[in-house]
Design a protein around this motif. Sequence first.
Motif, PDB file in Angstrom:
ATOM      1  N   ILE A  15       0.895  -1.155   0.000  1.00  0.00           N
ATOM      2  CA  ILE A  15       0.000   0.000   0.000  1.00  0.00           C
ATOM      3  C   ILE A  15       0.929   1.200   0.000  1.00  0.00           C
ATOM      4  N   ASP A  16       0.756   2.091  -0.959  1.00  0.00           N
ATOM      5  CA  ASP A  16       1.542   3.330  -0.954  1.00  0.00           C
ATOM      6  C   ASP A  16       0.734   4.393  -0.216  1.00  0.00           C
ATOM      7  N   LYS A  17       1.282   4.873   0.887  1.00  0.00           N
ATOM      8  CA  LYS A  17       0.590   5.944   1.622  1.00  0.00           C
ATOM      9  C   LYS A  17       1.378   7.231   1.430  1.00  0.00           C
ATOM     10  N   THR A  18       0.750   8.227   0.838  1.00  0.00           N
ATOM     11  CA  THR A  18       1.436   9.507   0.581  1.00  0.00           C
ATOM     12  C   THR A  18       0.852  10.561   1.515  1.00  0.00           C
ATOM     13  N   VAL A  19       1.713  11.240   2.250  1.00  0.00           N
ATOM     14  CA  VAL A  19       1.232  12.352   3.081  1.00  0.00           C
ATOM     15  C   VAL A  19       1.956  13.637   2.663  1.00  0.00           C
ATOM     16  N   GLU A  20       1.205  14.735   2.706  1.00  0.00           N
ATOM     17  CA  GLU A  20       1.817  16.040   2.402  1.00  0.00           C
ATOM     18  C   GLU A  20       1.954  16.822   3.693  1.00  0.00           C
ATOM     19  N   ILE A  21       3.118  17.420   3.867  1.00  0.00           N
ATOM     20  CA  ILE A  21       3.416  18.165   5.098  1.00  0.00           C
ATOM     21  C   ILE A  21       4.124  19.459   4.712  1.00  0.00           C
ATOM     22  N   PHE A  24       8.519  19.514   6.641  1.00  0.00           N
ATOM     23  CA  PHE A  24       8.697  18.267   7.400  1.00  0.00           C
ATOM     24  C   PHE A  24       9.971  18.327   8.248  1.00  0.00           C
ATOM     25  N   LYS A  25       9.831  17.999   9.530  1.00  0.00           N
ATOM     26  CA  LYS A  25      11.012  18.027  10.419  1.00  0.00           C
ATOM     27  C   LYS A  25      11.101  16.718  11.167  1.00  0.00           C
ATOM     28  N   THR A  26      12.288  16.092  11.141  1.00  0.00           N
ATOM     29  CA  THR A  26      12.467  14.852  11.909  1.00  0.00           C
ATOM     30  C   THR A  26      12.542  15.200  13.395  1.00  0.00           C
ATOM     31  N   GLY A  27      12.098  14.287  14.225  1.00  0.00           N
ATOM     32  CA  GLY A  27      12.171  14.480  15.677  1.00  0.00           C
ATOM     33  C   GLY A  27      11.130  15.452  16.219  1.00  0.00           C
ATOM     34  N   MET A  28      10.180  15.873  15.363  1.00  0.00           N
ATOM     35  CA  MET A  28       9.133  16.825  15.788  1.00  0.00           C
ATOM     36  C   MET A  28       7.766  16.231  15.472  1.00  0.00           C
ATOM     37  N   VAL A  29       6.714  16.854  16.021  1.00  0.00           N
ATOM     38  CA  VAL A  29       5.361  16.456  15.612  1.00  0.00           C
ATOM     39  C   VAL A  29       5.072  17.176  14.289  1.00  0.00           C
ATOM     40  N   ASN A  30       4.768  16.411  13.251  1.00  0.00           N
ATOM     41  CA  ASN A  30       4.438  17.007  11.946  1.00  0.00           C
ATOM     42  C   ASN A  30       2.955  16.770  11.674  1.00  0.00           C
ATOM     43  N   SER A  88       0.674 -15.189   5.461  1.00  0.00           N
ATOM     44  CA  SER A  88       0.719 -14.694   6.840  1.00  0.00           C
ATOM     45  C   SER A  88       1.330 -13.292   6.866  1.00  0.00           C
ATOM     46  N   GLY A  89       1.113 -12.588   7.970  1.00  0.00           N
ATOM     47  CA  GLY A  89       1.673 -11.242   8.113  1.00  0.00           C
ATOM     48  C   GLY A  89       0.819 -10.203   7.400  1.00  0.00           C
ATOM     49  N   GLU A  90       1.245  -8.966   7.479  1.00  0.00           N
ATOM     50  CA  GLU A  90       0.514  -7.840   6.885  1.00  0.00           C
ATOM     51  C   GLU A  90       1.203  -7.385   5.601  1.00  0.00           C
ATOM     52  N   THR A  91       0.430  -7.164   4.563  1.00  0.00           N
ATOM     53  CA  THR A  91       0.983  -6.509   3.369  1.00  0.00           C
ATOM     54  C   THR A  91       1.658  -5.212   3.806  1.00  0.00           C
ATOM     55  N   ARG A  92       2.812  -4.937   3.235  1.00  0.00           N
ATOM     56  CA  ARG A  92       3.597  -3.778   3.700  1.00  0.00           C
ATOM     57  C   ARG A  92       2.960  -2.441   3.280  1.00  0.00           C
ATOM     58  N   THR A  93       3.303  -1.430   4.021  1.00  0.00           N
ATOM     59  CA  THR A  93       2.894  -0.067   3.657  1.00  0.00           C
ATOM     60  C   THR A  93       4.159   0.728   3.403  1.00  0.00           C
ATOM     61  N   ASN A  94       4.224   1.378   2.254  1.00  0.00           N
ATOM     62  CA  ASN A  94       5.352   2.255   1.958  1.00  0.00           C
ATOM     63  C   ASN A  94       4.898   3.698   2.104  1.00  0.00           C
ATOM     64  N   LEU A  95       5.561   4.405   2.994  1.00  0.00           N
ATOM     65  CA  LEU A  95       5.151   5.778   3.303  1.00  0.00           C
ATOM     66  C   LEU A  95       5.980   6.775   2.497  1.00  0.00           C
ATOM     67  N   ILE A 101       6.834  22.530   0.938  1.00  0.00           N
ATOM     68  CA  ILE A 101       7.686  23.723   0.855  1.00  0.00           C
ATOM     69  C   ILE A 101       8.975  23.398   0.084  1.00  0.00           C
ATOM     70  N   THR A 102       9.681  22.347   0.518  1.00  0.00           N
ATOM     71  CA  THR A 102      10.967  22.033  -0.133  1.00  0.00           C
ATOM     72  C   THR A 102      10.776  21.170  -1.385  1.00  0.00           C
ATOM     73  N   ARG A 103       9.581  20.599  -1.538  1.00  0.00           N
ATOM     74  CA  ARG A 103       9.252  19.678  -2.645  1.00  0.00           C
ATOM     75  C   ARG A 103      10.113  18.412  -2.615  1.00  0.00           C
ATOM     76  N   ILE A 104      10.604  18.065  -1.439  1.00  0.00           N
ATOM     77  CA  ILE A 104      11.407  16.839  -1.289  1.00  0.00           C
ATOM     78  C   ILE A 104      10.501  15.716  -0.788  1.00  0.00           C
ATOM     79  N   THR A 105      10.673  14.514  -1.373  1.00  0.00           N
ATOM     80  CA  THR A 105       9.911  13.353  -0.906  1.00  0.00           C
ATOM     81  C   THR A 105      10.842  12.440  -0.110  1.00  0.00           C
ATOM     82  N   THR A 106      10.400  12.034   1.079  1.00  0.00           N
ATOM     83  CA  THR A 106      11.147  11.060   1.899  1.00  0.00           C
ATOM     84  C   THR A 106      10.372   9.746   1.840  1.00  0.00           C
ATOM     85  N   ASP A 107      11.065   8.671   1.455  1.00  0.00           N
ATOM     86  CA  ASP A 107      10.410   7.360   1.355  1.00  0.00           C
ATOM     87  C   ASP A 107      10.768   6.503   2.556  1.00  0.00           C
ATOM     88  N   ILE A 108       9.774   5.857   3.147  1.00  0.00           N
ATOM     89  CA  ILE A 108      10.048   4.894   4.226  1.00  0.00           C
ATOM     90  C   ILE A 108       9.387   3.583   3.801  1.00  0.00           C
TER      91      ILE A 108
END
Length: 316
Positions: A15-21, A24-30, A88-95, A101-108
């Motif tokens: 499942i591809d889950k795309t979020v717009e922020i 985006f800041k690591t270590g913060m609530v986004n 078995s197990g859950e189908t993966r989710t790719n975030l 603002i920066t137009r950068i995409t981070t993939d997890i």
Amino acid sequence: MTNNKIITVTLNPCIDKTVEINNFKTGMVNRTLYTRIDAGGKGINVSRVLSDSDAGSLALGIIGGMQGKILEDILTGENVCFDFIHGSGETRTNLKIYDKITRITTDINEPGPEITGNTLNLFYEKLICVLPNARVLVLAGSVPPGCDTSVYASIIKIAKEYNVKVILDADGELLANGIGAVPAVIKPNIHELENLCKKKFTDEKEIISSLKDISNKGIELIAVSLGKDGAIFYNNGKVIKAKSLDVNVKSTVGCGDSMVAAIAYASVNNFDLQMLSKTAVAAGSLTASKDGTNMCRITEALKTAANVEIQTITEI
Ligand SMILES: Nc1ncnc2c1ncn2[C@@H]1O[C@H](COP(=O)(O)OP(=O)(O)OP(=O)(O)O)[C@@H](O)[C@H]1O
Ligand SMILES: [Mg+2]
């Protein structure tokens, strides 16, 4: 099921889950501005492109858990036929985190659930049920943990027993081992081809000479995609170079998968090499003009194919 001439295989769907922020800041609530979920995985993408095709396409593969059920619901909404094995197990989710603002995409990306027990055998049983009515089998993308890199080679051998043409779109050992079983078609991008040949190409001549060597192993068609620069097609000593359409590029996700879908459609409909090349490049270019994980549909590619410029190259 009788009209599903094109079968696609996705052993590690997602499942591809795309979020717009904003910012985006690591270590913060986004906080998200927008969320979207899509069915993902390369074989599934091919089936999505073919969902309006008169050739009919059936997506096979292995899903699991609630996420697997969500994936099936999304595909039902998109008119994609599927018949998955529930493992078995859950189908993966790719975030995908898109910073507006920066137009950068981070993939997890998750690796996907490990294939356990009898799951792969159940998949082979399903495959053997559908192959007698199929014309083309598309093997695309990575495989889940616990799955051997010779799995595509094993599937190719089975498909050949049913006279079904295999299109292989993979990288690394999956591609190298798959080629050992001689699929009809491969569609590496230039990086995958360089990996396979263990060299960097400096010009077109070198690319074409490597295609000649690979084709000598018995592969009918090699389509090398070159991103915005189009693609080179090699069939039996004939070489065609096709230019991408001049589109307003929005997202290149799934461009290669769209090209594979068009090649599958062209194979079922016995297109000649020129028409196949034009349709394949039209499909890739149209998908580049669409947002996010949106893909073109084969009918659009067929309508636009005439606009693709091609050049026949005399083999070196
Ligand atoms: N920036 C672009 N502009 C126009 N067309 C493009 C662009 N990128 C890709 N395409 C079209 O899509 C085709 C396939 O693209 P590409 O070489 O990126 O495949 P890929 O790397 O296999 O992609 P995928 O991520 O789907 O696996 C190209 O041959 C071209 O026709
Ligand atoms: Mg690709």
